[in-house]
Design a protein around this motif. Structure first.
Motif, short mmCIF file in Angstrom:
data_model
loop_
_atom_site.label_atom_id
_atom_site.label_comp_id
_atom_site.label_asym_id
_atom_site.label_seq_id
_atom_site.Cartn_x
_atom_site.Cartn_y
_atom_site.Cartn_z
N PHE A 88 0.72 -1.16 0.01
CA PHE A 88 0.08 -0.05 -0.22
C PHE A 88 0.47 1.34 0.02
CE2 PHE A 88 -2.61 -3.17 1.60
CZ PHE A 88 -3.97 -2.80 1.11
N VAL A 89 2.22 1.03 0.07
CA VAL A 89 3.06 2.25 0.23
C VAL A 89 2.67 3.45 -0.79
CG1 VAL A 89 5.44 3.20 0.12
CG2 VAL A 89 5.03 1.16 1.62
N ARG A 90 2.79 2.92 -2.27
CA ARG A 90 2.51 3.80 -3.19
C ARG A 90 1.15 3.84 -3.56
NH1 ARG A 90 4.19 2.65 -8.54
NH2 ARG A 90 3.96 0.45 -7.78
N GLN A 91 0.37 4.96 -3.42
CA GLN A 91 -0.94 5.06 -3.82
C GLN A 91 -1.25 5.38 -5.19
OE1 GLN A 91 -2.77 8.52 -1.54
NE2 GLN A 91 -2.73 7.22 0.18
N PRO A 92 -2.53 4.76 -5.58
CA PRO A 92 -2.74 4.93 -6.94
C PRO A 92 -2.86 6.41 -7.42
CG PRO A 92 -4.66 3.44 -6.13
CD PRO A 92 -3.67 4.14 -4.82
N MET A 93 -2.49 6.49 -8.60
CA MET A 93 -2.45 7.99 -9.25
C MET A 93 -3.68 8.71 -9.36
SD MET A 93 0.88 8.24 -11.20
CE MET A 93 0.56 9.24 -12.04
N THR A 94 -4.86 7.93 -9.29
CA THR A 94 -6.15 8.38 -9.49
C THR A 94 -7.19 7.56 -8.70
OG1 THR A 94 -6.97 7.27 -11.21
CG2 THR A 94 -6.01 9.59 -11.81
N TRP A 95 -8.25 8.34 -8.16
CA TRP A 95 -9.19 7.57 -7.39
C TRP A 95 -10.43 7.67 -8.01
CZ3 TRP A 95 -6.89 4.85 -3.52
CH2 TRP A 95 -5.82 5.56 -2.91
N GLY A 96 -11.32 6.87 -7.84
CA GLY A 96 -12.83 7.08 -8.06
C GLY A 96 -13.40 8.11 -7.37
N LEU A 97 -13.58 8.21 -5.98
CA LEU A 97 -14.35 9.24 -5.41
C LEU A 97 -13.35 9.45 -4.15
CD1 LEU A 97 -17.94 7.75 -5.58
CD2 LEU A 97 -17.13 9.70 -6.62
N ARG A 98 -13.87 10.48 -3.23
CA ARG A 98 -13.19 11.04 -2.06
C ARG A 98 -12.94 9.73 -0.84
NH1 ARG A 98 -11.58 16.33 -2.19
NH2 ARG A 98 -12.67 17.82 -3.76
N GLY A 99 -13.92 8.89 -0.90
CA GLY A 99 -13.81 8.08 0.26
C GLY A 99 -12.89 6.92 -0.19
N ASP A 100 -12.21 6.69 -1.38
CA ASP A 100 -11.59 5.71 -1.71
C ASP A 100 -9.99 5.78 -1.06
OD1 ASP A 100 -13.27 4.49 -3.26
OD2 ASP A 100 -12.59 5.76 -5.03
N LEU A 158 -16.08 7.10 6.77
CA LEU A 158 -14.72 7.41 5.81
C LEU A 158 -14.76 9.01 5.51
CD1 LEU A 158 -15.26 4.43 3.59
CD2 LEU A 158 -13.53 4.70 5.55
N SER A 159 -15.75 9.93 5.98
CA SER A 159 -15.65 11.20 5.72
C SER A 159 -14.62 12.12 6.36
CB SER A 159 -16.93 11.76 6.13
OG SER A 159 -18.22 11.79 5.78
N THR A 160 -14.24 13.05 5.72
CA THR A 160 -13.13 14.16 6.24
C THR A 160 -13.78 15.30 6.45
OG1 THR A 160 -11.97 14.43 4.17
CG2 THR A 160 -11.24 12.70 5.17
N GLY A 161 -14.86 15.62 5.74
CA GLY A 161 -15.39 16.94 6.03
C GLY A 161 -15.29 17.81 4.71
N ILE A 180 -17.54 17.09 -2.51
CA ILE A 180 -18.90 16.67 -2.54
C ILE A 180 -19.34 15.30 -2.43
CG2 ILE A 180 -18.69 16.53 -5.24
CD1 ILE A 180 -21.25 18.02 -5.29
N SER A 181 -17.94 14.45 -2.64
CA SER A 181 -18.10 12.91 -2.75
C SER A 181 -17.52 12.45 -1.32
CB SER A 181 -17.70 12.22 -4.09
OG SER A 181 -16.21 12.58 -4.08
N ASP A 182 -17.23 13.39 -0.57
CA ASP A 182 -16.62 13.00 0.73
C ASP A 182 -17.10 11.93 1.51
OD1 ASP A 182 -14.96 13.47 2.74
OD2 ASP A 182 -16.29 14.20 4.13
#
Length: 107
Positions: free
Chosen positions: A7-19, A73-76, A79-81
């Motif tokens: 998990f050290v390197r995160q994906p370059m893009t995500w689907g939504l903010r919770g990912d 999983l929200s951070t505050g 829109i897709s938090d």
């Protein structure tokens, strides 16, 4: 090598903010755990951990717009938090982890 190192390197893009929150929570839960011995065990481990965090099993059909909101999983912000893209996890997130597992064990 342990599972959390995948998990050290995160994906370059995500689907939504919770990912990214799911990614981090999976890393924490799998911290220090030895790499599974075979492909099916690795896949099951990632699917099970995802299901425990998100409360959704990805074994069925998942469409591009399928997502789920999880308040924990929200951070505050945004829109897709707190919203998790099931499509991202089934077709990108989990396959990335399985591919990294395969590379780490030489399979």
């Amino acid at each position: 090598m342990t599972v959390d190192e995948l998990f050290v390197r995160q994906p370059m893009t995500w689907g939504l903010r919770g990912d990214p929150r799911v990614w981090e929570e999976m890393r924490k839960r799998l911290c220090g755990r030895e790499l599974p011995a075979d492909f099916f065990a690795a896949r099951r481990l990632f699917e099970k951990t995802f299901a425990e965090i998100v409360g959704i099993d990805l074994k069925g059909t998942v469409g591009e717009g399928d997502n789920v909101y999880r308040k924990e999983l929200s951070t505050g912000s945004g829109i897709s938090d707190g919203t998790v893209s099931l499509h991202f996890w089934k077709f990108t997130g989990l396959p990335i982890l399985v591919d990294r597992w395969a590379a780490a064990v030489g399979e």
